[in-house]
Design a protein around this motif. Sequence first.
Motif, PDB file in Angstrom:
ATOM      1  N   LEU A   8       0.828  -1.203   0.000  1.00 45.07           N
ATOM      2  CA  LEU A   8       0.000   0.000   0.000  1.00 45.07           C
ATOM      3  C   LEU A   8       0.861   1.250   0.000  1.00 45.07           C
ATOM      4  O   LEU A   8       0.597   2.204  -0.751  1.00 45.07           O
ATOM      5  CB  LEU A   8      -0.919  -0.008   1.224  1.00 45.07           C
ATOM      6  CG  LEU A   8      -1.770   1.249   1.447  1.00 45.07           C
ATOM      7  CD1 LEU A   8      -2.684   1.509   0.263  1.00 45.07           C
ATOM      8  CD2 LEU A   8      -2.579   1.110   2.744  1.00 45.07           C
ATOM      9  N   ARG A   9       1.901   1.269   0.829  1.00 44.27           N
ATOM     10  CA  ARG A   9       2.749   2.461   0.906  1.00 44.27           C
ATOM     11  C   ARG A   9       3.517   2.675  -0.395  1.00 44.27           C
ATOM     12  O   ARG A   9       3.681   3.822  -0.844  1.00 44.27           O
ATOM     13  CB  ARG A   9       3.722   2.330   2.080  1.00 44.27           C
ATOM     14  CG  ARG A   9       4.540   3.594   2.324  1.00 44.27           C
ATOM     15  CD  ARG A   9       3.659   4.779   2.613  1.00 44.27           C
ATOM     16  NE  ARG A   9       4.417   6.028   2.763  1.00 44.27           N
ATOM     17  CZ  ARG A   9       4.056   7.195   2.239  1.00 44.27           C
ATOM     18  NH1 ARG A   9       2.932   7.275   1.509  1.00 44.27           N
ATOM     19  NH2 ARG A   9       4.793   8.259   2.425  1.00 44.27           N
ATOM     20  N   LEU A  10       3.960   1.593  -1.039  1.00 41.66           N
ATOM     21  CA  LEU A  10       4.620   1.734  -2.337  1.00 41.66           C
ATOM     22  C   LEU A  10       3.658   2.328  -3.366  1.00 41.66           C
ATOM     23  O   LEU A  10       4.044   3.196  -4.160  1.00 41.66           O
ATOM     24  CB  LEU A  10       5.125   0.376  -2.822  1.00 41.66           C
ATOM     25  CG  LEU A  10       6.407  -0.147  -2.174  1.00 41.66           C
ATOM     26  CD1 LEU A  10       6.630  -1.616  -2.537  1.00 41.66           C
ATOM     27  CD2 LEU A  10       7.619   0.692  -2.612  1.00 41.66           C
ATOM     28  N   ALA A  11       2.418   1.870  -3.358  1.00 41.30           N
ATOM     29  CA  ALA A  11       1.429   2.417  -4.286  1.00 41.30           C
ATOM     30  C   ALA A  11       1.247   3.918  -4.058  1.00 41.30           C
ATOM     31  O   ALA A  11       1.157   4.704  -5.013  1.00 41.30           O
ATOM     32  CB  ALA A  11       0.107   1.685  -4.112  1.00 41.30           C
ATOM     33  N   GLN A  12       1.228   4.310  -2.800  1.00 41.07           N
ATOM     34  CA  GLN A  12       1.078   5.735  -2.480  1.00 41.07           C
ATOM     35  C   GLN A  12       2.289   6.537  -2.951  1.00 41.07           C
ATOM     36  O   GLN A  12       2.146   7.637  -3.501  1.00 41.07           O
ATOM     37  CB  GLN A  12       0.878   5.906  -0.979  1.00 41.07           C
ATOM     38  CG  GLN A  12      -0.428   5.330  -0.468  1.00 41.07           C
ATOM     39  CD  GLN A  12      -0.507   5.260   1.043  1.00 41.07           C
ATOM     40  OE1 GLN A  12       0.519   5.309   1.745  1.00 41.07           O
ATOM     41  NE2 GLN A  12      -1.713   5.139   1.583  1.00 41.07           N
ATOM     42  N   LEU A  13       3.480   5.997  -2.749  1.00 41.66           N
ATOM     43  CA  LEU A  13       4.693   6.710  -3.144  1.00 41.66           C
ATOM     44  C   LEU A  13       4.776   6.879  -4.657  1.00 41.66           C
ATOM     45  O   LEU A  13       5.111   7.974  -5.147  1.00 41.66           O
ATOM     46  CB  LEU A  13       5.931   5.960  -2.627  1.00 41.66           C
ATOM     47  CG  LEU A  13       6.180   5.985  -1.123  1.00 41.66           C
ATOM     48  CD1 LEU A  13       7.346   5.073  -0.756  1.00 41.66           C
ATOM     49  CD2 LEU A  13       6.468   7.411  -0.649  1.00 41.66           C
ATOM     50  N   TYR A  14       4.488   5.823  -5.392  1.00 42.40           N
ATOM     51  CA  TYR A  14       4.548   5.937  -6.853  1.00 42.40           C
ATOM     52  C   TYR A  14       3.436   6.836  -7.381  1.00 42.40           C
ATOM     53  O   TYR A  14       3.637   7.596  -8.333  1.00 42.40           O
ATOM     54  CB  TYR A  14       4.486   4.552  -7.490  1.00 42.40           C
ATOM     55  CG  TYR A  14       5.817   3.840  -7.494  1.00 42.40           C
ATOM     56  CD1 TYR A  14       6.832   4.227  -8.364  1.00 42.40           C
ATOM     57  CD2 TYR A  14       6.070   2.800  -6.602  1.00 42.40           C
ATOM     58  CE1 TYR A  14       8.074   3.588  -8.349  1.00 42.40           C
ATOM     59  CE2 TYR A  14       7.300   2.160  -6.585  1.00 42.40           C
ATOM     60  CZ  TYR A  14       8.294   2.553  -7.460  1.00 42.40           C
ATOM     61  OH  TYR A  14       9.527   1.930  -7.443  1.00 42.40           O
ATOM     62  N   GLY A  15       2.270   6.764  -6.757  1.00 44.73           N
ATOM     63  CA  GLY A  15       1.194   7.653  -7.164  1.00 44.73           C
ATOM     64  C   GLY A  15       1.543   9.109  -6.921  1.00 44.73           C
ATOM     65  O   GLY A  15       1.286   9.981  -7.776  1.00 44.73           O
ATOM     66  N   ALA A  16       2.166   9.390  -5.777  1.00 44.02           N
ATOM     67  CA  ALA A  16       2.566  10.765  -5.457  1.00 44.02           C
ATOM     68  C   ALA A  16       3.636  11.278  -6.408  1.00 44.02           C
ATOM     69  O   ALA A  16       3.741  12.495  -6.638  1.00 44.02           O
ATOM     70  CB  ALA A  16       3.070  10.841  -4.017  1.00 44.02           C
ATOM     71  N   ALA A  17       4.422  10.348  -6.981  1.00 42.67           N
ATOM     72  CA  ALA A  17       5.470  10.739  -7.930  1.00 42.67           C
ATOM     73  C   ALA A  17       4.925  10.950  -9.334  1.00 42.67           C
ATOM     74  O   ALA A  17       5.678  11.304 -10.249  1.00 42.67           O
ATOM     75  CB  ALA A  17       6.564   9.670  -7.958  1.00 42.67           C
TER      76      ALA A  17
END
Length: 212
Positions: free
Chosen positions: A14-23
């Motif tokens: 979930l946190r990886l998805a958030q990080l890539y989405g924010a990028a």
Amino acid sequence: MHVLITGANRGIGLRLAQLYGAAGDQVTATSRRGTPSLDVTKPDDHLALARSLEGRPVDLLICNAGVYLDKGHDLATGYGSDLWAQSFAANVTGIFLTVQALLPNLRAAGSSRIAILSSQMASHTRAPGGSYIYRASKAAALNLGRNLAADLRDEGIAVGIYHPGWVQTDMGGGHADITVDEAATGLKARFDALTMENTGCFETWDGRAHPY
């Protein structure tokens, strides 16, 4: 960049998805009960996901989904055969089926990457006993990643295998060494640095080479 993550409903995924989405990246975050749905132990789910993504390149595939079903088991009475089957279905076969189903998408992207979450518990240099099923499945995932790296090298698809650290998740427990954010941020840096020059690597979340 299109990033696909398995097991992205909680924890590191979930946190990886958030990080890539924010990028600003396009993220396809799969889970057993999410949208799109992917139970990595079910071949039909892989086929359905492949159909839904037909013709769409995947630049980075993160194989994060996994289970730890034998935590705390006793050698004399634990480690039932059903747990071996379930664990390998999720931690090993599930990775292979995901890569196999999405291979056309990875090829369509050109210089794509595959990141496989294994564990330091996969290494033959760390064998303190216990957790036999989890250790064996993660060792198999490491071996799978190394062989995929060899087979996909000529196609320009890089494969990396990673130890995410001992993380404060449902799996790792509240007394683990690092937070989910620390693990995911470190792993993202590792994935971003994955190239054909270091394909087949086995690295820790913070960038150290891990012995096989």
